[in-house]
Design a protein around this motif. Structure first.
Motif: not given
Length: 324
Positions: A219-233, A246-252, A211-217
């Protein structure tokens, strides 16, 4: 740091090591059972006076002319050169309990994934195929590693080197995997090949449900999960230069964390989720030295933690750091 602070921190570190020992050290036990005969680079044993939890993070640096791994503290009071190999190591990744570090080591046939028992000064190869295997990330149960091979295909392998299999079919470029803290998903960068930009995707550890999470203009790379799994930097070039978002996985919702004109790479969350370590090119995106910075996960002014005319890269926060 005062001597009293250091003493308190060391006592906490010793207690943490004792807890690991009493709990059986699952990751370390598996490492011991699966040790191979391949010759390791010279690896320093962490001194008993300052055990593993005393160090805040690991990183790679070419300060001696080639890339080696180092353990250090945020205040710089304590540092240990962990590896000594003229060919070089990079990409350290701590096992969830802080007993092992996986990393890439350059050899005659390419880069392989190795694992070192940090407190014992022992290491062994997990992969030994021709080509490159880089960017290891641990499963939460510390039994498997995901990584990227030289064909930009993400694979997984058991800690004993068996069960190696691709998660991607190779029809696109996929790289920078990061296993979620609860184990259900792996975040990664995906470039379908029809444009120059990559996006952040997630998939199950089996390779299903991509599943794609970002659709920005950019180039996105180097994803890193927050320790609680709720966000991805992650890093994006949407503004023309690599900045941290930082992407909030609940509301995107996506928020930009850094604004300064330095190119960013290599993100690592602190175990308490309050801060993010990262690399910044202090001159431009292709030349000059790379230094390490830390920023609050809510934003603010970054603080430089390692500076100098070197390439200091791939910071990885120690999950067992007693300072946390």
């Amino acid at each position: 740091m005062t001597l009293d602070d250091r003493a308190k921190r060391t006592r906490a570190a010793v207690l943490t090591v004792a807890v690991f020992a009493l709990s059986g050290g699952a990751a370390y036990a598996l490492f011991q059972r699966s040790r191979g005969a391949a010759e390791a680079p010279r690896i320093s044993r962490v001194p008993e006076a300052f055990p593993v939890p005393e160090y805040d993070f690991a990183y790679a640096s070419d300060k001696v002319g080639h890339f080696d791994l180092y353990l250090t503290t945020l205040d710089g009071d304590l540092e240990l050169r962990l590896t000594d190999n003229p060919l070089g190591e990079s990409g350290p990744a701590w096992s969830p309990d802080g007993s092992l570090i996986a990393y890439s080591i350059l050899g005659d046939a390419g880069s392989d994934i190795w694992v070192t028992a940090v407190s014992e000064g022992e290491g062994r190869a997990v992969t030994s195929e021709t080509g490159d295997e880089v960017g290891p990330t641990w499963s939460p149960d510390a039994t498997r590693l995901a990584f990227t091979n030289s064909d930009s295909i993400i694979e997984v392998v058991n800690l004993d080197g068996r069960g190696r299999q691709p998660l991607i079919d190779g029809s696109a470029s996929d790289f920078d995997p990061d296993w979620s803290p609860h184990g259900e998903r792996i975040a990664y960068a995906h470039n379908a090949g029809d444009h120059e930009n990559s996006d952040i995707w997630v998939m199950e550890p089996s390779g299903a449900s991509k599943e794609a999470l970002t659709h920005m203009k950019g180039s996105e790379h180097r994803p890193a999960w927050s320790p609680d799994g709720k966000e991805i930097a992650f890093v994006s070039t949407e503004t023309g230069i690599g900045q941290i978002y930082v992407l909030d996985l609940q509301d995107r919702a996506v928020r930009q964390l850094t604004q300064d004109p330095m190119w960013k790479e290599d993100l690592s969350w602190s175990p308490d989720g309050r801060r993010i370590l990262y690399v910044a090119n202090t001159e431009d995106e292709t030349n000059g030295d790379r230094d390490l910075f830390v920023i609050e996960a809510t934003g603010g002014n970054p603080q430089e933690v390692i500076a100098g005319p070197n390439q200091d890269v791939a910071p990885a926060w120690n999950p067992a750091a007693s300072s946390m």
